[in-house]
Design a protein around this motif. Structure first.
Motif, PDB file in Angstrom:
ATOM      1  N   SER A 124      21.222 -23.056  15.057  1.00 63.36           N
ATOM      2  CA  SER A 124      22.478 -22.928  15.806  1.00 63.36           C
ATOM      3  C   SER A 124      23.544 -22.275  14.936  1.00 63.36           C
ATOM      4  O   SER A 124      23.625 -22.544  13.728  1.00 63.36           O
ATOM      5  CB  SER A 124      22.978 -24.308  16.240  1.00 63.36           C
ATOM      6  N   ILE A 125      24.363 -21.429  15.567  1.00 61.92           N
ATOM      7  CA  ILE A 125      25.467 -20.758  14.871  1.00 61.92           C
ATOM      8  C   ILE A 125      26.733 -21.057  15.665  1.00 61.92           C
ATOM      9  O   ILE A 125      26.783 -20.776  16.866  1.00 61.92           O
ATOM     10  CB  ILE A 125      25.222 -19.229  14.806  1.00 61.92           C
ATOM     11  N   ALA A 126      27.731 -21.635  15.029  1.00 58.95           N
ATOM     12  CA  ALA A 126      28.939 -22.025  15.764  1.00 58.95           C
ATOM     13  C   ALA A 126      30.161 -21.879  14.881  1.00 58.95           C
ATOM     14  O   ALA A 126      30.105 -22.147  13.669  1.00 58.95           O
ATOM     15  CB  ALA A 126      28.829 -23.481  16.222  1.00 58.95           C
ATOM     16  N   GLY A 127      31.260 -21.444  15.502  1.00 62.04           N
ATOM     17  CA  GLY A 127      32.540 -21.482  14.814  1.00 62.04           C
ATOM     18  C   GLY A 127      32.953 -20.181  14.151  1.00 62.04           C
ATOM     19  O   GLY A 127      34.016 -20.119  13.541  1.00 62.04           O
ATOM     20  N   PHE A 128      32.167 -19.126  14.304  1.00 66.48           N
ATOM     21  CA  PHE A 128      32.471 -17.865  13.625  1.00 66.48           C
ATOM     22  C   PHE A 128      32.972 -16.784  14.573  1.00 66.48           C
ATOM     23  O   PHE A 128      33.007 -15.611  14.209  1.00 66.48           O
ATOM     24  CB  PHE A 128      31.248 -17.374  12.844  1.00 66.48           C
ATOM     25  N   GLY A 129      33.351 -17.179  15.791  1.00 70.35           N
ATOM     26  CA  GLY A 129      33.854 -16.200  16.749  1.00 70.35           C
ATOM     27  C   GLY A 129      32.835 -15.103  16.978  1.00 70.35           C
ATOM     28  O   GLY A 129      31.617 -15.344  17.014  1.00 70.35           O
ATOM     29  N   ALA A 130      33.354 -13.882  17.131  1.00 70.77           N
ATOM     30  CA  ALA A 130      32.496 -12.737  17.460  1.00 70.77           C
ATOM     31  C   ALA A 130      31.419 -12.503  16.398  1.00 70.77           C
ATOM     32  O   ALA A 130      30.326 -12.008  16.711  1.00 70.77           O
ATOM     33  CB  ALA A 130      33.356 -11.493  17.603  1.00 70.77           C
TER      34      ALA A 130
END
Ligand code: DQA
Length: 146
Positions: A124-130
């Protein structure tokens, strides 16, 4: 290696660019898809994009991916926090699966802290915007090449 990557987006993500830009940024879903495609296309992969506000359509897209796609990159929107059916569908898909969130749900309201799909994806990848979609592109390529 080649094949299609399913770029799957859940409810309300069609409103990106207009919806809470202070949380989700000003880029549209098409902008995110373009940035993602710019990374995976040179590696030989095509991108098939599905956005739906309907849980059933998302589940059916995952089922179809079982024979038509080599990987799934998925932002389930708010269904992340409630849909056990999406999790079951993801478990039935054998290739790499990356969960993406523009914001960091773990740092937001308590109801966003649960991800039903987290246990059924490769990562999962979260919190880095674009940037999250670019990170997802690199992650999926690494998994496909492994
Ligand atoms: C989201 C986070 C979810 O909690 C929210 O419901 C969304 C977007 C994100 O990308 O940060 O719709 O998935």
């Amino acid at each position: 290696m080649s094949g299609a990557i399913l770029f799957l987006s859940g409810p309300n993500l069609n409103l990106l660019g207009e919806r809470s830009p202070e949380i989700y940024g000003t880029e549209t879903l098409a902008d995110h898809e373009r940035r993602f495609t710019a990374i995976v296309a040179p590696a030989g992969f095509s991108v098939s994009s599905v956005q739906s506000n309907s849980e059933a359509t998302l589940i059916e897209a995952i089922h179809e991916a079982r024979t038509k796609a080599v990987a799934i990159v998925f932002n389930p929107g708010a269904l992340t926090h409630s849909s056990w059916a999406l999790r079951d569908a993801l478990e039935a898909f054998n290739g790499p699966k990356i969960e993406v969130h523009l914001s960091n749900p773990a740092a937001r309201e308590p109801f966003r802290h649960l991800s039903t799909v987290a246990g059924a994806v490769s990562g999962s990848i979260a919190g880095f915007g674009a940037l999250g979609y670019e990170l997802a592109a690199h992650a999926v390529l690494a998994r496909l090449k492994a």
